[in-house]
Design a protein around this motif. Sequence first.
Motif, mmCIF file in Angstrom:
data_model
loop_
_atom_site.group_PDB
_atom_site.id
_atom_site.type_symbol
_atom_site.label_atom_id
_atom_site.label_comp_id
_atom_site.label_asym_id
_atom_site.label_seq_id
_atom_site.Cartn_x
_atom_site.Cartn_y
_atom_site.Cartn_z
ATOM 1 N N UNK A 53 -11.387 -33.168 33.018
ATOM 2 C CA UNK A 53 -12.620 -33.899 33.287
ATOM 3 C C UNK A 53 -13.493 -33.012 34.169
ATOM 4 N N UNK A 54 -14.544 -32.413 33.614
ATOM 5 C CA UNK A 54 -15.336 -31.452 34.396
ATOM 6 C C UNK A 54 -16.214 -32.092 35.458
ATOM 7 N N UNK A 55 -16.316 -33.419 35.455
ATOM 8 C CA UNK A 55 -17.203 -34.092 36.400
ATOM 9 C C UNK A 55 -16.495 -34.492 37.692
ATOM 10 N N UNK A 56 -15.193 -34.236 37.770
ATOM 11 C CA UNK A 56 -14.483 -34.430 39.039
ATOM 12 C C UNK A 56 -15.026 -33.410 40.041
ATOM 13 N N UNK A 57 -15.324 -33.849 41.246
ATOM 14 C CA UNK A 57 -15.903 -32.968 42.264
ATOM 15 C C UNK A 57 -14.791 -32.149 42.912
ATOM 16 N N UNK A 58 -14.821 -30.844 42.670
ATOM 17 C CA UNK A 58 -13.810 -29.940 43.221
ATOM 18 C C UNK A 58 -14.340 -29.072 44.352
ATOM 19 N N UNK A 59 -15.628 -29.183 44.644
ATOM 20 C CA UNK A 59 -16.251 -28.449 45.743
ATOM 21 C C UNK A 59 -16.862 -29.445 46.716
ATOM 22 N N UNK A 60 -16.803 -29.130 47.988
ATOM 23 C CA UNK A 60 -17.555 -29.926 48.959
ATOM 24 C C UNK A 60 -18.947 -29.315 49.047
ATOM 25 N N UNK A 61 -19.963 -30.008 48.550
ATOM 26 C CA UNK A 61 -21.299 -29.397 48.540
ATOM 27 C C UNK A 61 -21.923 -29.381 49.930
ATOM 28 N N UNK A 62 -22.760 -28.404 50.162
ATOM 29 C CA UNK A 62 -23.584 -28.412 51.368
ATOM 30 C C UNK A 62 -24.859 -29.220 51.131
ATOM 31 N N UNK A 63 -25.348 -29.176 49.877
ATOM 32 C CA UNK A 63 -26.520 -29.956 49.476
ATOM 33 C C UNK A 63 -26.163 -30.689 48.194
ATOM 34 N N UNK A 64 -26.330 -31.991 48.189
ATOM 35 C CA UNK A 64 -26.001 -32.843 47.047
ATOM 36 C C UNK A 64 -27.238 -33.675 46.736
ATOM 37 N N UNK A 65 -27.789 -33.524 45.535
ATOM 38 C CA UNK A 65 -29.081 -34.144 45.234
ATOM 39 C C UNK A 65 -29.055 -34.929 43.934
ATOM 40 N N UNK A 66 -30.020 -35.810 43.797
ATOM 41 C CA UNK A 66 -30.289 -36.503 42.541
ATOM 42 C C UNK A 66 -31.788 -36.447 42.300
#
Length: 460
Positions: free
Chosen positions: A394-407
């Motif tokens: 499942x490629x949509x699992x978050x595997x990185x902790x983002x510094x910037x997360x946007x929509x």
Amino acid sequence: MAPISKETGENLLSSPKEEAAEEFERQQVQYEDLTVDFNDKLIDFSKQFCHIYSVRLAELKAILIPRIIAKWGKVKILKLAELEDFEGQQCVIVGTLYKHQKWKPSILHELSEDYQLTLPELRSNYCSEKDQLFLEDEMLRIRLLIEDAEMKNYVTGIVCAILGHKEKDGNFVVKEWCFPGCVPKSSLTQLKSKGKLLFLSGLDLANNSKSLSLGLLTEWICGMAGNAIVQENATCIVQIIIAGNSVKTVTKTNTLMGHAEGKAQDAAIANEVAVATTLLDVFLAEIATCCCITLMPGQHDPVNAMLPQKPLHPCILPLTSRFESFKGATNPWIGKIAERVIMGSSGQPIDDIIKATGATDISPLDWLERTLFWRHMCPTAPDTLPVHPYSVKDPFIINYCPDIYFVGNTDKFETKLWRGEENQVVRLICIPKFSSTNLAVMVDIETLDTEVIYFGTSTP
């Protein structure tokens, strides 16, 4: 009128002194695309969509087990098939949430509407008073008993652990929840680069191409507007990230009014998209001469509808695609710019969550934050959000902790500096539609401070 002295008059009539124009150089920073999990080799159209739920549960369950022990201690973790022997006893079950909703999109409903067997009902969301929440594991499904007011907080596709007990009627009474949580930071490296990122979304060149605001935006980015201070500020921008719907923000626009349904309207839509895409190419090519660009597609752009959406084809943007400073990105997109991990979407995952919950009192920024806890960018896929049929991962699992997360493509600008349990610091941003707000969002790479820039001709 105030009198002019002889000395003043001589100064006004004298030729201007030749001053050397200041030159500002734009800083270059490291750029890395982290969307390797969106590789086409992982897509197998011969597989059913149920496989994506299986691999999602298997991966996130392994993450949940130590969190369950840390939160609730030595408690029984049971499969749904084992609940029969532990009726009334407190235990933990792990699985994937399924929200049964009568008004969710369904191919059977669409077929019945095509044959006019039922009258279609226009709805802004999928919610009703009869919605029910279930938990599924690899074999079975059980209904969850929660307060009606809590129903709006959950959607299909979330993997979680639940503390509670099974009743005689076969339902499971929920006492507490546990989610996978935000990914820990891999490393706390000292930033070596400085600069700013500019975020845009919803340019809508099909309807907004002659806008003065778009011209002001172009001149400002290219350093042709304002005094030396303004120009120096603009040169601090090391990357422009455009989060979708650059061609159109809606399927049917005002220019299509008066066209009959059918071939005439299809031809008008195709012509409109072609004209708007050409305008987008010219707009991006002008900016790409002086600044790096990352372009994500959106729901109404001329790309595939299934997530992850592929980058706009180079043939669509013949002028811009020749520049090394231009990068076509997927939607959703994950990348690293100057040691900062940046992740986000053009809006479809959050929009679909809002439709599934009908919670008008919860902002898109709050849902963005919750996807960090759920450790999944778009949990409602593939239930109500179209995605490719992944079966291996499942490629949509978050595997990185983002510094910037946007929509992107939200109605208004919102931001928050979120701090996690393990010292994670994430800048959450809702990027508003430029076509309706004339707003761009600038983020300082070093401090994660945000600044909103208004390009309108009136007071915001």
